[in-house]
Design a protein around this motif. Structure first.
Motif, mmCIF file in Angstrom:
data_model
loop_
_atom_site.group_PDB
_atom_site.id
_atom_site.type_symbol
_atom_site.label_atom_id
_atom_site.label_comp_id
_atom_site.label_asym_id
_atom_site.label_seq_id
_atom_site.Cartn_x
_atom_site.Cartn_y
_atom_site.Cartn_z
ATOM 1 N N PHE A 1 7.426 -0.225 -2.544
ATOM 2 C CA PHE A 1 7.345 -1.429 -1.730
ATOM 3 C C PHE A 1 7.139 -2.663 -2.604
ATOM 4 N N ASN A 2 7.550 -3.808 -2.085
ATOM 5 C CA ASN A 2 7.103 -5.092 -2.588
ATOM 6 C C ASN A 2 6.719 -5.935 -1.379
ATOM 7 N N GLY A 3 6.157 -7.124 -1.601
ATOM 8 C CA GLY A 3 5.672 -7.906 -0.485
ATOM 9 C C GLY A 3 4.407 -7.299 0.094
ATOM 10 N N VAL A 4 4.101 -7.656 1.338
ATOM 11 C CA VAL A 4 2.900 -7.154 2.005
ATOM 12 C C VAL A 4 3.298 -6.241 3.160
ATOM 13 N N ILE A 5 2.584 -5.146 3.323
ATOM 14 C CA ILE A 5 2.824 -4.232 4.441
ATOM 15 C C ILE A 5 1.484 -3.891 5.091
ATOM 16 N N ARG A 6 1.552 -3.405 6.322
ATOM 17 C CA ARG A 6 0.358 -2.885 6.995
ATOM 18 C C ARG A 6 0.678 -1.493 7.516
ATOM 19 N N ILE A 7 -0.233 -0.577 7.336
ATOM 20 C CA ILE A 7 -0.036 0.785 7.829
ATOM 21 C C ILE A 7 -1.067 1.050 8.920
ATOM 22 N N ASP A 8 -0.598 1.616 10.033
ATOM 23 C CA ASP A 8 -1.460 1.925 11.162
ATOM 24 C C ASP A 8 -1.746 3.426 11.183
ATOM 25 N N ASN B 1 0.299 6.716 11.441
ATOM 26 C CA ASN B 1 1.064 6.471 12.659
ATOM 27 C C ASN B 1 2.385 5.776 12.345
ATOM 28 N N GLU B 2 2.329 4.581 11.741
ATOM 29 C CA GLU B 2 3.557 3.878 11.396
ATOM 30 C C GLU B 2 3.318 2.877 10.284
ATOM 31 N N ILE B 3 4.413 2.506 9.622
ATOM 32 C CA ILE B 3 4.380 1.531 8.536
ATOM 33 C C ILE B 3 5.050 0.257 9.025
ATOM 34 N N ASN B 4 4.352 -0.861 8.907
ATOM 35 C CA ASN B 4 4.904 -2.158 9.293
ATOM 36 C C ASN B 4 5.305 -2.907 8.030
ATOM 37 N N SER B 5 6.607 -2.960 7.745
ATOM 38 C CA SER B 5 7.069 -3.631 6.528
ATOM 39 C C SER B 5 7.100 -5.141 6.683
ATOM 40 N N VAL B 6 7.039 -5.636 7.934
ATOM 41 C CA VAL B 6 6.846 -7.069 8.198
ATOM 42 C C VAL B 6 5.739 -7.165 9.255
ATOM 43 N N PRO B 7 4.488 -7.071 8.839
ATOM 44 C CA PRO B 7 3.387 -7.058 9.811
ATOM 45 C C PRO B 7 3.176 -8.425 10.462
ATOM 46 N N GLY B 8 2.622 -8.422 11.658
ATOM 47 C CA GLY B 8 2.331 -9.659 12.363
ATOM 48 C C GLY B 8 1.425 -10.564 11.550
#
Length: 364
Positions: free
Chosen positions: A284-291, A302-309
């Motif tokens: 990855f690069n940038g910022v991600i959020r994982i739930d 649960n899921e990977i958010n590659s463009v998180p809110g």
């Protein structure tokens, strides 16, 4: 001054949420370092730019006559205005930030366009984005990394309903395979409810994911980005949900959360470790959020958010100033990775074309 283009909106059911993320991001870029350019992708996929896009209040009744329709072309990092049959150059794009949630953005589509145009970006690449967007494929990849996920089955046709019941068992959670923000998600406690839930999910795409419903679970989120040689991993947060799963309203209307999450250190350390592992292994690069789900002492991705809110800035700092510093770090890291990528060999003189005559080769 170098220009940073922020893309938001898009042809996705998450369009409105993306507007919030994009407008917040474009206004938070440090103005003494970069010139920020808002690029709205409307619900038909048309690109626009203009100063009125900087104010979220304008989106209640957006005046498109005050906007410029824009585009990019292959092999050219210039942003062009489309005016009649002419393309008028506006300026060179130094860096792009993807704030487009959902399909046609978060799935890697936008990054593909940027790569073809030679535009640098500080957001996740195509492969990592597409893996993250496809919930079923995420499970397959996580299995290879020995990271637990909830048991699930992909379904595209109602003839497979009985097989799904046999494999998963009630209660179940049904969700569109390629969506986020908890849109299209329903619980099923019997066959009729399952049929209704699958039918509803398939209105959003060609496949649905049916998962075992975990009882009395806790949802935990954790974000990460790279700054030079260091991975910056956030503390865990616990979103507050009212039902069996986190809904759209829980996420974006009530917005209640516990931060840092009130969970044992053992679990928060484990979640941070998994977050770091996923980021590194999927390049990855940038910022991600994982739930994550925390249930009966077990941690499930649960899921990977590659463009998180809101690009999950609130997990790293509680002010917009801290968000601005984070964006600068992402931009500089994106520049470093872009320059490294440009240093790789892209040509190979094979000489093979010298053997072809005017009518082609008979060997092919």
């Amino acid at each position: 001054m170098k220009s940073v283009a922020v893309f938001f909106g898009g042809r996705s059911v998450e369009h409105d949420i993306s507007l919030i993320t994009g407008v917040m991001t474009v206004n938070s870029i440090e103005k003494d370092k970069f010139n920020s350019i808002p690029i709205l992708v409307d619900k038909d996929g048309v690109w626009y730019t203009g100063d009125s896009l900087l104010d979220l209040d304008n989106y209640k009744k957006l005046d498109f006559s005050k906007l410029k329709r824009v585009t990019v072309i292959n092999g050219d990092n210039t942003l062009y205005q489309i005016k009649g049959k002419k393309l008028l150059p506006i300026e060179k794009i130094f860096m792009a930030i993807n704030c487009m949630h959902g399909e046609n953005g978060e799935d890697g589509s936008l990054v593909g366009v940027l790569k073809m145009s030679g535009i640098a970006y500080c957001s996740p690449d195509m492969l990592a984005s597409s893996i993250s967007m496809d919930k079923n494929f995420t499970k397959i990849v996580m299995k290879g990394l020995n990271i637990p996920t909830v048991k699930g089955v992909l379904i595209k046709d109602f003839k497979d309903i009985d097989q799904v019941i046999q494999k998963i068992g009630f209660p179940m959670i049904v969700k569109p395979n390629l969506l986020g923000s908890s849109i299209g998600v329903r619980r099923a406690d019997d066959k009729n409810e399952l049929i209704d839930a699958v039918n509803y999910a398939l209105r959003y795409g060609e496949s649905a994911l049916v998962e075992k419903c975990l009882e009395n679970l806790t949802e935990i989120n954790c974000a990460v980005y790279r700054d030079g040689q260091n991975l910056i991993v956030s503390e865990c947060e616990k979103p507050v949900m009212k039902g069996e799963f986190l809904t759209f309203n829980d996420k974006y209307k009530s917005g209640k959360r516990v931060f840092p999450a009130d969970i044992d250190r053992e679990y928060s350390d484990k979640i941070k470790g998994i977050t770091k592992k996923v980021y590194q292994n999927l390049n990855f690069n940038g910022v991600i959020r994982i739930d994550y789900f925390l249930c009966d002492g077990k941690v499930y991705l649960n899921e990977i958010n590659s463009v998180p809110g809101s690009l999950s800035y609130y997990l790293f700092g509680d002010t917009l100033m801290s968000f601005s510093k984070m964006l600068t770090a992402l931009i500089l890291q994106g520049e470093k990775e872009y320059l490294q990528n440009c240093s790789f060999i892209r040509e190979y003189n094979s000489g093979i074309l010298m053997g072809f005559g005017a009518k082609g080769s008979k060997r092919l």
